[in-house]
Design a protein around this motif. Structure first.
Motif, PDB file in Angstrom:
ATOM      1  N   PRO A 115       0.799  -1.224   0.000  1.00 53.79           N
ATOM      2  CA  PRO A 115       0.000   0.000   0.000  1.00 53.79           C
ATOM      3  C   PRO A 115       0.840   1.287   0.000  1.00 53.79           C
ATOM      4  CG  PRO A 115      -0.940  -1.566   1.535  1.00 53.79           C
ATOM      5  CD  PRO A 115       0.340  -2.159   1.032  1.00 53.79           C
ATOM      6  N   GLY A 116       2.035   1.252   0.557  1.00 52.76           N
ATOM      7  CA  GLY A 116       2.891   2.439   0.578  1.00 52.76           C
ATOM      8  C   GLY A 116       3.653   2.644  -0.711  1.00 52.76           C
ATOM      9  N   GLY A 117       3.549   1.716  -1.669  1.00 49.89           N
ATOM     10  CA  GLY A 117       4.228   1.842  -2.951  1.00 49.89           C
ATOM     11  C   GLY A 117       5.472   0.976  -3.075  1.00 49.89           C
ATOM     12  N   ALA A 118       5.991   0.431  -1.994  1.00 49.01           N
ATOM     13  CA  ALA A 118       7.180  -0.422  -2.055  1.00 49.01           C
ATOM     14  C   ALA A 118       6.791  -1.835  -2.486  1.00 49.01           C
ATOM     15  CB  ALA A 118       7.855  -0.477  -0.693  1.00 49.01           C
ATOM     16  N   ALA A 119       7.759  -2.562  -3.013  1.00 46.57           N
ATOM     17  CA  ALA A 119       7.513  -3.948  -3.416  1.00 46.57           C
ATOM     18  C   ALA A 119       7.409  -4.818  -2.165  1.00 46.57           C
ATOM     19  CB  ALA A 119       8.641  -4.440  -4.319  1.00 46.57           C
ATOM     20  N   ALA A 120       6.612  -5.861  -2.273  1.00 44.33           N
ATOM     21  CA  ALA A 120       6.471  -6.792  -1.146  1.00 44.33           C
ATOM     22  C   ALA A 120       7.811  -7.455  -0.862  1.00 44.33           C
ATOM     23  CB  ALA A 120       5.414  -7.843  -1.467  1.00 44.33           C
ATOM     24  N   GLY A 121       8.150  -7.589   0.420  1.00 49.67           N
ATOM     25  CA  GLY A 121       9.415  -8.202   0.808  1.00 49.67           C
ATOM     26  C   GLY A 121       9.262  -9.684   1.075  1.00 49.67           C
ATOM     27  N   THR A 122      10.395 -10.380   1.123  1.00 53.78           N
ATOM     28  CA  THR A 122      10.411 -11.799   1.445  1.00 53.78           C
ATOM     29  C   THR A 122      10.747 -11.943   2.929  1.00 53.78           C
ATOM     30  OG1 THR A 122      11.179 -12.325  -0.779  1.00 53.78           O
ATOM     31  CG2 THR A 122      11.456 -14.023   0.893  1.00 53.78           C
ATOM     32  N   TYR A 123       9.910 -12.669   3.643  1.00 49.81           N
ATOM     33  CA  TYR A 123      10.056 -12.843   5.088  1.00 49.81           C
ATOM     34  C   TYR A 123      10.178 -14.318   5.433  1.00 49.81           C
ATOM     35  CZ  TYR A 123       8.536  -7.995   5.551  1.00 49.81           C
ATOM     36  OH  TYR A 123       8.451  -6.630   5.477  1.00 49.81           O
ATOM     37  N   THR A 124      10.786 -14.579   6.551  1.00 50.23           N
ATOM     38  CA  THR A 124      10.879 -15.935   7.086  1.00 50.23           C
ATOM     39  C   THR A 124      10.406 -15.907   8.527  1.00 50.23           C
ATOM     40  OG1 THR A 124      12.712 -16.555   5.663  1.00 50.23           O
ATOM     41  CG2 THR A 124      12.456 -17.816   7.679  1.00 50.23           C
ATOM     42  N   THR A 125       9.577 -16.866   8.878  1.00 50.53           N
ATOM     43  CA  THR A 125       9.139 -17.033  10.261  1.00 50.53           C
ATOM     44  C   THR A 125       9.741 -18.318  10.800  1.00 50.53           C
ATOM     45  OG1 THR A 125       7.071 -15.852   9.889  1.00 50.53           O
ATOM     46  CG2 THR A 125       7.149 -17.326  11.782  1.00 50.53           C
ATOM     47  N   VAL A 126      10.427 -18.188  11.922  1.00 54.68           N
ATOM     48  CA  VAL A 126      11.074 -19.324  12.580  1.00 54.68           C
ATOM     49  C   VAL A 126      10.411 -19.524  13.937  1.00 54.68           C
ATOM     50  CG1 VAL A 126      13.249 -20.256  13.437  1.00 54.68           C
ATOM     51  CG2 VAL A 126      13.244 -18.780  11.420  1.00 54.68           C
ATOM     52  N   PRO A 142       0.055 -27.663  36.742  1.00 55.28           N
ATOM     53  CA  PRO A 142       0.415 -28.769  35.837  1.00 55.28           C
ATOM     54  C   PRO A 142       1.856 -29.242  36.067  1.00 55.28           C
ATOM     55  CG  PRO A 142      -0.589 -26.951  34.616  1.00 55.28           C
ATOM     56  CD  PRO A 142      -0.359 -26.470  36.013  1.00 55.28           C
ATOM     57  N   ASP A 143       2.129 -30.487  35.709  1.00 58.33           N
ATOM     58  CA  ASP A 143       3.475 -31.054  35.851  1.00 58.33           C
ATOM     59  C   ASP A 143       4.411 -30.614  34.737  1.00 58.33           C
ATOM     60  OD1 ASP A 143       2.652 -32.382  38.095  1.00 58.33           O
ATOM     61  OD2 ASP A 143       2.377 -34.310  37.104  1.00 58.33           O
ATOM     62  N   ALA A 144       3.865 -30.170  33.598  1.00 49.46           N
ATOM     63  CA  ALA A 144       4.693 -29.793  32.459  1.00 49.46           C
ATOM     64  C   ALA A 144       4.097 -28.580  31.755  1.00 49.46           C
ATOM     65  CB  ALA A 144       4.818 -30.955  31.490  1.00 49.46           C
ATOM     66  N   TYR A 145       4.985 -27.765  31.217  1.00 52.65           N
ATOM     67  CA  TYR A 145       4.591 -26.582  30.460  1.00 52.65           C
ATOM     68  C   TYR A 145       5.294 -26.613  29.115  1.00 52.65           C
ATOM     69  CZ  TYR A 145       2.939 -24.708  34.887  1.00 52.65           C
ATOM     70  OH  TYR A 145       2.275 -24.521  36.059  1.00 52.65           O
ATOM     71  N   THR A 146       4.587 -26.238  28.050  1.00 56.05           N
ATOM     72  CA  THR A 146       5.193 -26.146  26.731  1.00 56.05           C
ATOM     73  C   THR A 146       5.394 -24.673  26.402  1.00 56.05           C
ATOM     74  OG1 THR A 146       4.133 -28.184  26.018  1.00 56.05           O
ATOM     75  CG2 THR A 146       4.919 -26.708  24.293  1.00 56.05           C
ATOM     76  N   PHE A 147       6.643 -24.331  26.110  1.00 56.21           N
ATOM     77  CA  PHE A 147       6.990 -22.962  25.761  1.00 56.21           C
ATOM     78  C   PHE A 147       7.234 -22.877  24.265  1.00 56.21           C
ATOM     79  CE2 PHE A 147       8.753 -23.150  30.187  1.00 56.21           C
ATOM     80  CZ  PHE A 147       7.815 -22.305  30.747  1.00 56.21           C
ATOM     81  N   GLY A 148       6.773 -21.798  23.656  1.00 57.96           N
ATOM     82  CA  GLY A 148       6.991 -21.578  22.246  1.00 57.96           C
ATOM     83  C   GLY A 148       7.414 -20.151  21.984  1.00 57.96           C
ATOM     84  N   ALA A 149       8.191 -19.961  20.935  1.00 55.80           N
ATOM     85  CA  ALA A 149       8.633 -18.629  20.538  1.00 55.80           C
ATOM     86  C   ALA A 149       8.650 -18.568  19.020  1.00 55.80           C
ATOM     87  CB  ALA A 149      10.015 -18.329  21.105  1.00 55.80           C
ATOM     88  N   LYS A 150       8.460 -17.371  18.495  1.00 56.49           N
ATOM     89  CA  LYS A 150       8.425 -17.179  17.049  1.00 56.49           C
ATOM     90  C   LYS A 150       9.178 -15.908  16.710  1.00 56.49           C
ATOM     91  CE  LYS A 150       4.332 -16.526  15.221  1.00 56.49           C
ATOM     92  NZ  LYS A 150       3.070 -16.611  14.479  1.00 56.49           N
ATOM     93  N   SER A 151       9.952 -15.953  15.639  1.00 56.50           N
ATOM     94  CA  SER A 151      10.708 -14.789  15.194  1.00 56.50           C
ATOM     95  C   SER A 151      10.520 -14.648  13.686  1.00 56.50           C
ATOM     96  CB  SER A 151      12.202 -14.977  15.525  1.00 56.50           C
ATOM     97  OG  SER A 151      12.919 -13.828  15.186  1.00 56.50           O
ATOM     98  N   THR A 152      10.129 -13.452  13.252  1.00 57.23           N
ATOM     99  CA  THR A 152       9.928 -13.189  11.829  1.00 57.23           C
ATOM    100  C   THR A 152      10.922 -12.127  11.391  1.00 57.23           C
ATOM    101  OG1 THR A 152       7.578 -13.720  11.988  1.00 57.23           O
ATOM    102  CG2 THR A 152       8.268 -12.421  10.087  1.00 57.23           C
ATOM    103  N   VAL A 153      11.636 -12.405  10.281  1.00 60.21           N
ATOM    104  CA  VAL A 153      12.651 -11.462   9.775  1.00 60.21           C
ATOM    105  C   VAL A 153      12.460 -11.268   8.269  1.00 60.21           C
ATOM    106  CG1 VAL A 153      14.384 -11.945  11.527  1.00 60.21           C
ATOM    107  CG2 VAL A 153      14.327 -13.322   9.467  1.00 60.21           C
TER     108      VAL A 153
END
Length: 156
Positions: A115-126, A142-153
């Protein structure tokens, strides 16, 4: 009916006798203090595990910035980012095109204009995920916890 004088004398002496009171108090307090120490250690270890998962996701994103998108290599970077075992790249890394917005990255078709006029960029989500199991069973948590994290660049 009045208690006998011998019983009254016994209770008066027992009320005045303070020998061993410290040992009794110590015996009552130590189990509570031990449980508090173990609980604090458990919380500390859980926070450390969460930080390891966040670091692993960030390491995978840094790998993608330096070497480009390669799902298996990024997954390997995530799992080997820390000495901790059990960290996985789940869900697997994904590559997509999009435009940066105030709420994140809006997915678009590659080659389109933002929308701002720039070309769409290529991103990676890990993403990274791991489970933490408590030291003891507390019965109220609970006896166990599941932790998650996400990083997009943005790659380009």
């Amino acid at each position: 009916m009045r208690p006998s004088p011998g019983i009254r004398r016994f209770f008066r002496r027992a009320a005045r006798d303070t020998g061993g009171a410290a040992a009794v108090e110590f015996g009552l307090i130590v189990p509570m203090l031990a449980l508090m120490v173990v609980g604090i250690m458990d919380v500390g270890l859980a926070v450390h595990r969460k930080m390891q998962v966040e670091h692993a996701a960030q390491a995978g994103a840094e790998y993608a910035i330096l070497n480009g998108f390669d799902a298996s290599a990024i997954s390997s970077a995530v799992t080997s980012a820390t000495s901790a075992t059990g960290i996985t790249a789940d869900p697997p890394p994904e590559n997509f095109c999009g435009c940066a917005t105030s709420a994140g990255v809006a997915p678009l078709t590659c080659g389109t204009t933002c929308p701002g006029g720039a070309a769409a960029g290529t991103y990676t989500t890990v993403s990274a995920k791991a489970t933490y199991s408590t030291i003891i069973n507390y019965t109220v948590v609970p006896d166990a916890y599941t932790f998650g994290a996400k990083s997009t660049v943005r790659l380009q």
